[in-house]
Design a protein around this motif. Structure first.
Motif, PDB file in Angstrom:
ATOM      1  N   LEU A 404       0.851  -1.192   0.000  1.00  0.00           N
ATOM      2  CA  LEU A 404       0.000   0.000   0.000  1.00  0.00           C
ATOM      3  C   LEU A 404       0.888   1.244   0.000  1.00  0.00           C
ATOM      4  N   ILE A 423      -8.253  -0.380   7.838  1.00  0.00           N
ATOM      5  CA  ILE A 423      -7.583   0.821   7.335  1.00  0.00           C
ATOM      6  C   ILE A 423      -8.660   1.870   7.081  1.00  0.00           C
ATOM      7  N   VAL A 565      -9.396  -5.289   6.675  1.00  0.00           N
ATOM      8  CA  VAL A 565      -8.201  -5.911   6.087  1.00  0.00           C
ATOM      9  C   VAL A 565      -7.631  -6.987   7.010  1.00  0.00           C
ATOM     10  N   ALA A 569      -3.416  -7.386   6.205  1.00  0.00           N
ATOM     11  CA  ALA A 569      -2.549  -6.205   6.297  1.00  0.00           C
ATOM     12  C   ALA A 569      -1.507  -6.345   7.398  1.00  0.00           C
ATOM     13  N   CYS A 582       3.490  -0.786   4.457  1.00  0.00           N
ATOM     14  CA  CYS A 582       2.220  -1.465   4.728  1.00  0.00           C
ATOM     15  C   CYS A 582       1.951  -2.420   3.570  1.00  0.00           C
ATOM     16  N   ARG A 583       1.831  -3.695   3.909  1.00  0.00           N
ATOM     17  CA  ARG A 583       1.618  -4.732   2.891  1.00  0.00           C
ATOM     18  C   ARG A 583       0.217  -5.300   3.021  1.00  0.00           C
ATOM     19  N   LEU A 584      -0.461  -5.445   1.884  1.00  0.00           N
ATOM     20  CA  LEU A 584      -1.765  -6.109   1.818  1.00  0.00           C
ATOM     21  C   LEU A 584      -1.568  -7.422   1.059  1.00  0.00           C
TER      22      LEU A 584
END
Length: 591
Positions: A404, A423, A565, A569, A582-584
């Motif tokens: 993200l 989020i 999420v 997330a 920030c990783r999804l």
């Protein structure tokens, strides 16, 4: 016999400490190490009312004593702050129904002590400025000009004390106590009354410079900053502008390992991002007011000018081409920053305090410069900061399509991985188009989301345009600490089309509250600090606004989105690198 005498002295010191100052064994340890019987007697001679003097007073007395004992070589650069202490006993009686005017005669002694000099009435509660919680900016502080008829000055002092006592019940303080699981613990308020540092200049009164300092700097605004070296945040005039967010104004930030380092490359940029307004005590009007810097320059003594002001030579040259020959000044405290003695002294002081407190600390101070005399520092506050142990963090590689955001040179207290449940995204264009007078409604909805997070103990990231916590809705979303206290991470987001620009309020009370709560507070800029920002990928996740906070208007639903999420997330914070990601995680790649 000598041993018996020492034992008796130590016992008397312990009795004084616990009766008059604090029952916290950690603070008491330092007080008993550095204070002698004469020190305790001086406090008693400058104290009104029974009970203890509270946490802020203890921290102030400790920082003065440590400055005296640990850095004697700077004796001529340090000026003690005349102060008076009011014990918690008077607060308890006022709380139980006795009018504060019953204590008028005791408060007259305080007026006698300050003898016409301006002073500030500050909170000093049992819980404040201690090892467990700092209560940054939660309670009132009230300036008193102390001018005019004696009875008027006494009335102003009593009203100021009453305002500080009443602040125990304000929403921010109660939210803070809930946040730290102390809502039912009895709070008692002492008062720390200090002479305002500074000099009279015409009808105005103010110091050359005031500010705050941290022994550990979690605010990595430049790549090469060493967090262990500490930092300063300085302004011209009263320190009120150093600890609050001030729209359109910029304090001077100093990393103590690279004091000359500056975010701005040209003198024009330095001028643009400098201080334009100065807080002063107006002795004629008997109040604190804000003056434009340009109003003060002509009357400002040379000793102040050389510490505060710098010239914009680029602007001067441009004006000269038009036949307009004049000097253009701006305030960035450059003279103070260039003083090696000052920088070294502050660095050593902060490290000495950290070693004695056994954890990071912050201080508040003022700098005065009178006539031909060189500058001197007055210390007015010291408190320990919560410290966290960093985790080992490994940011995944080769998955940019799942990020993200990926930002560098950001602020954080420690390295960690944190899973996110939600989020919250404020659409910058929709917020820009929302009517100005309705913009505070967005902050109110964020407050409702915050309440849900407090109850559910789930973790959320807030992405909001411009400045968080500003009082000017055109610059960002106006919220208080009570509206965001339960978020796990907060990012200010740039949006050039509408003029929204992040401006992390390093060192302000709100910033310190977030750092203390271990909340990540960063910025997503439209420059090289931001490698990736793709809010559009949030649309793949369900929106759950009404499910979490109930019905709100369609307009607000269009502006504020909550995406669930959970299990997808992860927020990665690498303090050493100053990097936040920030990783999804895509469904097919979830472990």
């Amino acid at each position: 016999m000598r041993g018996d005498g020492n034992a008796m002295e130590e016992e008397r010191k312990r009795e004084w400490c616990y009766r008059m100052m604090t029952s916290d064994p950690r603070l008491a340890r330092m007080i008993l190490t550095y204070f002698n019987e004469d020190d305790f007697q001086r406090i008693e001679d400058h104290k009104t009312g029974d009970g203890v003097i509270g946490g802020k007073s203890c921290g102030f007395l400790l920082v003065e004593k440590m400055m005296e004992k640990l850095l004697p070589e700077y004796r001529d650069r340090w000026e003690p702050c005349p102060s008076w202490f009011v014990g918690t006993g008077i607060f308890c009686q006022v709380r139980d129904g006795r009018p504060i005017r019953v204590f008028a005669e005791e408060f007259r002694k305080i007026l006698d002590y300050f003898d016409g000099a301006p002073f500030i009435v500050r909170s000093s509660s049992l819980m404040e400025d201690g090892y467990d919680n700092a209560f940054f900016g939660k309670y009132e502080s009230v300036f008193c000009a102390n001018q005019g008829a004696r009875e008027d000055c006494l009335e102003a002092l009593l009203l100021a004390a009453g305002r500080v006592y009443d602040s125990v019940k304000n929403q921010e303080a109660m939210e803070y106590r809930r946040k730290w699981h102390r809502p039912d613990q009895e709070e008692q308020m002492g008062l720390l009354i200090q002479r305002v540092a500074g000099e009279r200049i015409g009808d105005l009164y103010y110091p050359a410079i005031a500010g705050m300092g941290c022994s550990y700097n979690p605010y990595k605004w430049m790549e090469h900053i060493n967090p262990e070296a500490g930092m300063l945040r300085m302004v011209a005039g009263l320190g009120t502008r150093a600890v609050t967010r001030t729209p359109g104004d910029y304090p001077r930030l100093v990393g103590l390992d690279c004091a000359q380092g500056n975010l701005w490359g040209s003198v024009g940029e330095k001028h643009k991002y400098s201080q334009r307004q100065v807080d002063v005590v107006d002795l004629a009007k008997k109040e604190v007011c804000t003056k434009r810097l340009s109003e003060l320059i002509d009357g400002m003594p040379k000793s102040y000018r050389r510490l505060i002001l710098e010239r914009d030579t680029d602007a001067e040259e441009m004006l000269s081409r038009r036949g307009d020959y004049r000097k253009i000044y701006f305030a960035d405290c450059q003279g103070m920053v260039e003083d090696r003695i000052f920088i070294q002294m502050m660095k050593r002081l902060l490290k000495s305090l950290e070693e004695n407190y056994h954890q990071p600390v912050d201080i508040e101070f003022a700098v005065n410069a009178v006539g031909d005399k060189d500058w001197s520092v007055t210390l007015v506050q010291c408190r320990p900061l919560r410290s966290g142990i960093s985790d080992q963090v490994k940011i995944p590689k080769d998955v940019d399509e799942e990020f993200l955001f990926d930002v560098r040179r950001t602020s954080m207290r420690r390295s960690k991985e944190q899973k996110l449940d939600y989020i919250v995204w404020v659409d910058p264009q929709a917020y820009y188009e929302y009517p100005y007078k309705k913009k505070p409604d967005v902050g109110h909805v964020i407050g409702k989301i915050n309440h849900y997070l407090e109850e559910s103990e789930e973790k959320a990231l807030l992405l909001a345009p411009g400045r968080i916590g500003t009082s000017s809705p055109e610059l960002g979303v106006p919220v208080s600490y009570a509206d965001i206290s339960s978020f796990g991470a907060i990012c200010e987001v740039a949006y050039g089309k509408a003029g929204y620009r992040p401006e992390l309020s390093y060192g302000s009370h709100m910033f310190q509250n977030l750092v203390e709560a271990d909340v990540y507070y960063g910025a997503i800029n439209e420059n090289s600090k931001t490698r990736i920002y793709r809010p559009e990928i949030l649309k793949a996740y369900p929106e759950v606004m009404t499910e979490l906070v109930g019905e709100i208007t369609q307009e607000l639903l269009h502006i504020i989105k909550i995406f669930r999420v959970k299990e997808a997330a992860i927020l990665y914070l690498d303090a050493a690198d100053g990097r936040a990601v920030c990783r999804l995680i895509k469904t097919e790649t979830k472990e």
